[in-house]
Write an enzyme that holds these catalytic residues in place. Structure first.
Site, mmCIF file in Angstrom:
data_model
loop_
_atom_site.group_PDB
_atom_site.id
_atom_site.type_symbol
_atom_site.label_atom_id
_atom_site.label_comp_id
_atom_site.label_asym_id
_atom_site.label_seq_id
_atom_site.Cartn_x
_atom_site.Cartn_y
_atom_site.Cartn_z
ATOM 1 N N LYS A 81 0.823 -1.217 0.000
ATOM 2 C CA LYS A 81 0.000 0.000 0.000
ATOM 3 C C LYS A 81 0.855 1.264 0.000
ATOM 4 C CE LYS A 81 -0.798 0.362 5.005
ATOM 5 N NZ LYS A 81 -1.817 0.499 6.050
ATOM 6 N N ASP A 82 2.155 1.156 0.288
ATOM 7 C CA ASP A 82 3.055 2.313 0.234
ATOM 8 C C ASP A 82 3.590 2.560 -1.169
ATOM 9 O OD1 ASP A 82 2.824 2.704 2.977
ATOM 10 O OD2 ASP A 82 4.619 1.536 3.463
ATOM 11 N N ARG A 129 -8.406 8.126 3.938
ATOM 12 C CA ARG A 129 -9.318 7.095 3.435
ATOM 13 C C ARG A 129 -10.160 6.513 4.569
ATOM 14 N NH1 ARG A 129 -9.047 1.983 4.237
ATOM 15 N NH2 ARG A 129 -6.929 2.144 5.047
ATOM 16 N N ARG A 130 -9.488 6.174 5.669
ATOM 17 C CA ARG A 130 -10.229 5.653 6.823
ATOM 18 C C ARG A 130 -11.138 6.728 7.406
ATOM 19 N NH1 ARG A 130 -4.742 3.303 9.006
ATOM 20 N NH2 ARG A 130 -4.732 1.244 8.041
ATOM 21 N N ARG A 147 0.132 9.511 13.994
ATOM 22 C CA ARG A 147 1.319 9.018 13.291
ATOM 23 C C ARG A 147 2.148 8.147 14.214
ATOM 24 N NH1 ARG A 147 3.735 11.574 9.188
ATOM 25 N NH2 ARG A 147 4.878 9.607 9.157
ATOM 26 N N ARG A 153 1.558 3.898 18.291
ATOM 27 C CA ARG A 153 0.122 4.196 18.262
ATOM 28 C C ARG A 153 -0.610 3.449 19.379
ATOM 29 N NH1 ARG A 153 -1.302 4.446 11.756
ATOM 30 N NH2 ARG A 153 0.775 5.024 11.098
ATOM 31 N N CYS A 242 -1.401 9.609 -0.889
ATOM 32 C CA CYS A 242 -1.897 9.675 0.494
ATOM 33 C C CYS A 242 -2.794 10.887 0.745
ATOM 34 C CB CYS A 242 -0.708 9.727 1.458
ATOM 35 S SG CYS A 242 0.242 8.205 1.495
#
Length: 314
Positions: A81-82, A129-130, A147, A153, A242
């Protein structure tokens, strides 16, 4: 004896993923030795700014790709996904191993499922997106930027920083770290469509390095590769990074030989407008184009243009 060097970020997750890939390679090719080369990327250096403000996809890979092009490393392991839809000339994805769970997950301080979070709960995520999809399902939630590595996190949630009630992460990272027991709930894909390539790894190498390509090929999982190809074709058509809320997920339909189904979204940064599309097909590339065309027909180009204009002003 083959001696290879693998480039990776130095986060705990990146090293865990890389070590897994190296073990798979050495299980098949027991005469191969692999040296791990840790590389710091721009995305690793800038931790106090939301990803959407820093730049597009590639934040976590450009320095590693340069090491590949320079010959400092022979292959690299990335979270798919990166990966931008386009990559530098001379590089290629040599293998896409079998995919982990594609879903996003909720980790809640008091063990609440998503729909049971208190009214006005504070939810942390680094992803636009989330954010827009979670807000669409629960407009009362307060979404805050979050972040840092997975462990950072999790610690912020435990410590109650910023009043966090819950955080949303990708299931795959937690699975690979062996931390799946911390998951409160796996969010259904139709409620929160994942990022293109989520849950998959990309093993990147130089296109002209046939010996390394041959070694990596044994790790490739064809169903994962085809599903990811559909998602990345779609991403390429939308030229998404992003800063733009885009989700895409393709999977094979059970009982339908070779038939892929793909769902996707694109939205503005506020979530005021979210477009959705869905299609099936047997050709991954064509399917990616079909879904992109559906969204363009609904007005995706206007949304993308307005988001880019907004980013240029900020």
């Amino acid at each position: 004896m083959n001696a290879l060097r693998v480039g990776t970020r130095q986060s705990q997750l990146a090293l865990t993923q890389t070590n897994w890939v190296c073990q798979q390679i050495q299980h098949i090719h027991n005469d191969v030795t692999i040296e791990t080369v840790k590389i710091v990327t721009k995305g690793d250096r800038i931790l106090d700014v939301a990803l959407s403000k820093v730049g597009g996809k590639g934040l976590f890979i450009k320095e590693i790709e340069q090491a590949l092009l320079d010959g400092t490393v022979d292959f690299a392991v990335h979270s798919m996904k990166d990966m931008p839809a386009e990559m530098p000339e001379g590089l290629m994805i040599g293998a896409v191993p079998v995919r982990e769970d594609v879903r996003d997950v909720v980790i809640a301080k008091d063990g609440c499922k998503f729909q049971d979070l208190p009214f006005g709960a504070v939810v942390g995520t680094s992803s636009l997106r989330r954010s827009i999809q979670l807000k669409a399902a629960r407009p009362d939630l307060r979404i805050v930027p979050l972040r840092g590595n997975i462990d950072t996190r999790l610690r912020k949630l435990r410590d109650g920083q910023e009043g966090l009630d819950a955080i949303v992460l990708a299931a795959a990272g937690l699975e690979r770290m062996g931390w799946a027991e911390q998951i409160t709930e796996r969010i259904p894909v139709d409620l929160c469509i994942p990022a293109a390539g989520q849950g998959a790894l990309a093993i990147q190498c130089r296109s002209d390095d046939r010996a390394t390509r041959e070694i990596l090929l044994a790790l490739n999982d064809a169903p994962t590769e085809k599903a990811v190809q559909a998602e990345r074709t779609f991403l390429g058509r939308l030229n998404g990074g992003c800063q733009i809320p885009i989700g895409a997920h393709a999977s094979f339909v059970p009982g339908e030989d070779g038939l892929l189904e793909m769902i996707a979204i694109v939205g503005d940064t506020t979530g005021a407008r979210i477009l959705r599309a869905k299609a099936t097909g047997t050709d991954p590339v064509q399917l990616g184009h079909t879904v992109a065309d559906q969204l363009f027909a609904q007005g995706a180009k206007e949304i993308l243009a307005s988001v880019r204009e907004e980013l240029n002003r900020s």
